[in-house]
Design a protein around this motif. Structure first.
Motif, PDB file in Angstrom:
ATOM      1  N   SER A 100       2.258   2.966  -7.085  1.00 38.53           N
ATOM      2  CA  SER A 100       1.117   2.099  -7.309  1.00 38.53           C
ATOM      3  C   SER A 100       0.922   1.507  -8.639  1.00 38.53           C
ATOM      4  O   SER A 100       0.861   0.187  -8.934  1.00 38.53           O
ATOM      5  CB  SER A 100      -0.141   2.533  -6.683  1.00 38.53           C
ATOM      6  OG  SER A 100      -1.295   1.444  -6.744  1.00 38.53           O
ATOM      7  N   GLU A 101       1.133   2.466  -9.698  1.00 37.04           N
ATOM      8  CA  GLU A 101       0.880   2.322 -11.080  1.00 37.04           C
ATOM      9  C   GLU A 101       2.073   1.382 -11.484  1.00 37.04           C
ATOM     10  O   GLU A 101       1.825   0.490 -12.243  1.00 37.04           O
ATOM     11  CB  GLU A 101       0.774   3.361 -11.775  1.00 37.04           C
ATOM     12  CG  GLU A 101      -0.704   4.231 -11.806  1.00 37.04           C
ATOM     13  CD  GLU A 101      -0.682   5.708 -12.225  1.00 37.04           C
ATOM     14  OE1 GLU A 101       0.238   6.112 -12.835  1.00 37.04           O
ATOM     15  OE2 GLU A 101      -1.460   6.422 -11.897  1.00 37.04           O
ATOM     16  N   ASN A 127      -1.617   8.129  -0.202  1.00 39.55           N
ATOM     17  CA  ASN A 127      -2.699   8.690  -1.065  1.00 39.55           C
ATOM     18  C   ASN A 127      -1.977  10.096  -1.472  1.00 39.55           C
ATOM     19  O   ASN A 127      -2.709  11.028  -0.961  1.00 39.55           O
ATOM     20  CB  ASN A 127      -4.060   8.783  -0.545  1.00 39.55           C
ATOM     21  CG  ASN A 127      -4.937   9.368  -1.736  1.00 39.55           C
ATOM     22  OD1 ASN A 127      -4.705   9.167  -2.818  1.00 39.55           O
ATOM     23  ND2 ASN A 127      -6.191   9.797  -1.022  1.00 39.55           N
ATOM     24  N   ASP A 128      -1.088  10.075  -2.248  1.00 38.05           N
ATOM     25  CA  ASP A 128      -0.458  11.416  -2.796  1.00 38.05           C
ATOM     26  C   ASP A 128       0.010  11.068  -4.274  1.00 38.05           C
ATOM     27  O   ASP A 128      -0.062   9.864  -4.821  1.00 38.05           O
ATOM     28  CB  ASP A 128       0.622  11.903  -1.714  1.00 38.05           C
ATOM     29  CG  ASP A 128       1.914  11.013  -1.787  1.00 38.05           C
ATOM     30  OD1 ASP A 128       1.965   9.963  -2.429  1.00 38.05           O
ATOM     31  OD2 ASP A 128       2.603  11.275  -0.860  1.00 38.05           O
ATOM     32  N   GLU A 129       0.649  12.020  -4.992  1.00 36.62           N
ATOM     33  CA  GLU A 129       1.210  11.759  -6.528  1.00 36.62           C
ATOM     34  C   GLU A 129       2.100  10.796  -6.307  1.00 36.62           C
ATOM     35  O   GLU A 129       2.223   9.954  -7.367  1.00 36.62           O
ATOM     36  CB  GLU A 129       1.609  13.003  -6.850  1.00 36.62           C
ATOM     37  CG  GLU A 129       1.893  13.097  -8.347  1.00 36.62           C
ATOM     38  CD  GLU A 129       2.440  14.450  -8.940  1.00 36.62           C
ATOM     39  OE1 GLU A 129       2.826  14.238 -10.126  1.00 36.62           O
ATOM     40  OE2 GLU A 129       2.157  15.279  -8.202  1.00 36.62           O
ATOM     41  N   ASN A 161       0.839  -1.247  -0.009  1.00 34.77           N
ATOM     42  CA  ASN A 161      -0.250  -0.043   0.037  1.00 34.77           C
ATOM     43  C   ASN A 161       0.948   1.285   0.203  1.00 34.77           C
ATOM     44  O   ASN A 161       1.935   1.308   0.691  1.00 34.77           O
ATOM     45  CB  ASN A 161      -0.925  -0.028   1.311  1.00 34.77           C
ATOM     46  CG  ASN A 161      -2.096  -1.089   1.265  1.00 34.77           C
ATOM     47  OD1 ASN A 161      -2.513  -1.273   0.037  1.00 34.77           O
ATOM     48  ND2 ASN A 161      -2.272  -1.693   2.306  1.00 34.77           N
ATOM     49  N   HIS A 175       8.670   4.643  -1.030  1.00 35.68           N
ATOM     50  CA  HIS A 175       7.846   6.003  -0.927  1.00 35.68           C
ATOM     51  C   HIS A 175       8.675   7.075  -0.239  1.00 35.68           C
ATOM     52  O   HIS A 175       8.850   8.070  -0.544  1.00 35.68           O
ATOM     53  CB  HIS A 175       6.259   5.974  -0.559  1.00 35.68           C
ATOM     54  CG  HIS A 175       5.744   7.335  -0.344  1.00 35.68           C
ATOM     55  ND1 HIS A 175       5.656   8.200   0.699  1.00 35.68           N
ATOM     56  CD2 HIS A 175       4.782   7.748  -1.442  1.00 35.68           C
ATOM     57  CE1 HIS A 175       4.907   9.342   0.284  1.00 35.68           C
ATOM     58  NE2 HIS A 175       4.354   9.124  -0.755  1.00 35.68           N
ATOM     59  N   GLY A 201       2.637   8.252  -4.455  1.00 33.97           N
ATOM     60  CA  GLY A 201       2.073   7.002  -4.015  1.00 33.97           C
ATOM     61  C   GLY A 201       1.252   6.244  -5.258  1.00 33.97           C
ATOM     62  O   GLY A 201       1.257   5.321  -5.500  1.00 33.97           O
ATOM     63  N   GLN A 202       0.865   7.296  -6.010  1.00 30.64           N
ATOM     64  CA  GLN A 202      -0.185   6.836  -7.089  1.00 30.64           C
ATOM     65  C   GLN A 202       0.758   6.278  -8.015  1.00 30.64           C
ATOM     66  O   GLN A 202       0.649   5.348  -8.613  1.00 30.64           O
ATOM     67  CB  GLN A 202      -1.052   8.096  -7.401  1.00 30.64           C
ATOM     68  CG  GLN A 202      -1.686   7.650  -9.004  1.00 30.64           C
ATOM     69  CD  GLN A 202      -2.577   8.996  -9.570  1.00 30.64           C
ATOM     70  OE1 GLN A 202      -2.637   9.680  -8.728  1.00 30.64           O
ATOM     71  NE2 GLN A 202      -2.844   8.714 -10.525  1.00 30.64           N
ATOM     72  N   VAL A 203       2.063   7.064  -8.364  1.00 32.93           N
ATOM     73  CA  VAL A 203       2.813   6.551  -9.492  1.00 32.93           C
ATOM     74  C   VAL A 203       3.506   5.387  -8.963  1.00 32.93           C
ATOM     75  O   VAL A 203       3.430   4.540  -9.984  1.00 32.93           O
ATOM     76  CB  VAL A 203       4.156   7.794  -9.606  1.00 32.93           C
ATOM     77  CG1 VAL A 203       5.206   6.996 -10.495  1.00 32.93           C
ATOM     78  CG2 VAL A 203       3.461   9.051 -10.170  1.00 32.93           C
TER      79      VAL A 203
END
Length: 107
Positions: free
Chosen positions: A13-14, A5-7, A2, A79, A9-11
Motif C-alpha cells: 500500500s505504501e 491488513n498485514d505487514e 486494496n 500480495h 499489505g502495508q508495504v
C-alpha cells in the motif's frame, strides 16, 4: 487497489501511494540472514540449481558476524506472489540455518 491488513499489505500500500506501479514486473529482493558465510553460500548454491533466473548477492551485514544473502527475482509484486515466494525462501533458508529478513523493490 486494496491489500490485506498485514505487514506485506502495508508495504505494498505504501509503495502504491508512493507512485510505484504494482501491476508491472519489478526486481523484488528477498533478504536472508545467516550466522556464517558458508551457510549463505550453501543456500546460494542450492538456489542456483533450482532457480537459475535469480540474481544472488552475498555480503556482510551491518551487524557483526552476520551474512546477508539477497535474492532478486523479476515478478509482479502482488500480495499473493510475495507471500508465496517469501514462504518458499523461508523453508529453503531454514535448511541452511538462515531466516528471512523481509523484502523490497529495487528502484
Amino acid at each position: 487497489m486494496n491489500f490485506p491488513n498485514d505487514e506485506t499489505g502495508q508495504v505494498l500500500s505504501e509503495m502504491q501511494q508512493a507512485g510505484i506501479d504494482l501491476s508491472i514486473e519489478h526486481d523484488v529482493v528477498f533478504f536472508h540472514l545467516f550466522e556464517q558465510k558458508s551457510q549463505a553460500e550453501a543456500m546460494a548454491e542450492h538456489l542456483k540449481q533450482v532457480m537459475p533466473n535469480l540474481s544472488l548477492n552475498i555480503h556482510p551485514d551491518e551487524t557483526p558476524n552476520v551474512w546477508d544473502l539477497d535474492c532478486t527475482i523479476k515478478m509482479i509484486p502482488s500480495h499473493q506472489a510475495i507471500i508465496e515466494q517469501e514462504t518458499n525462501f523461508e523453508q529453503i533458508a531454514a535448511k541452511f540455518s538462515g531466516y528471512n529478513d523481509g523484502w523490497g523493490i529495487e528502484a
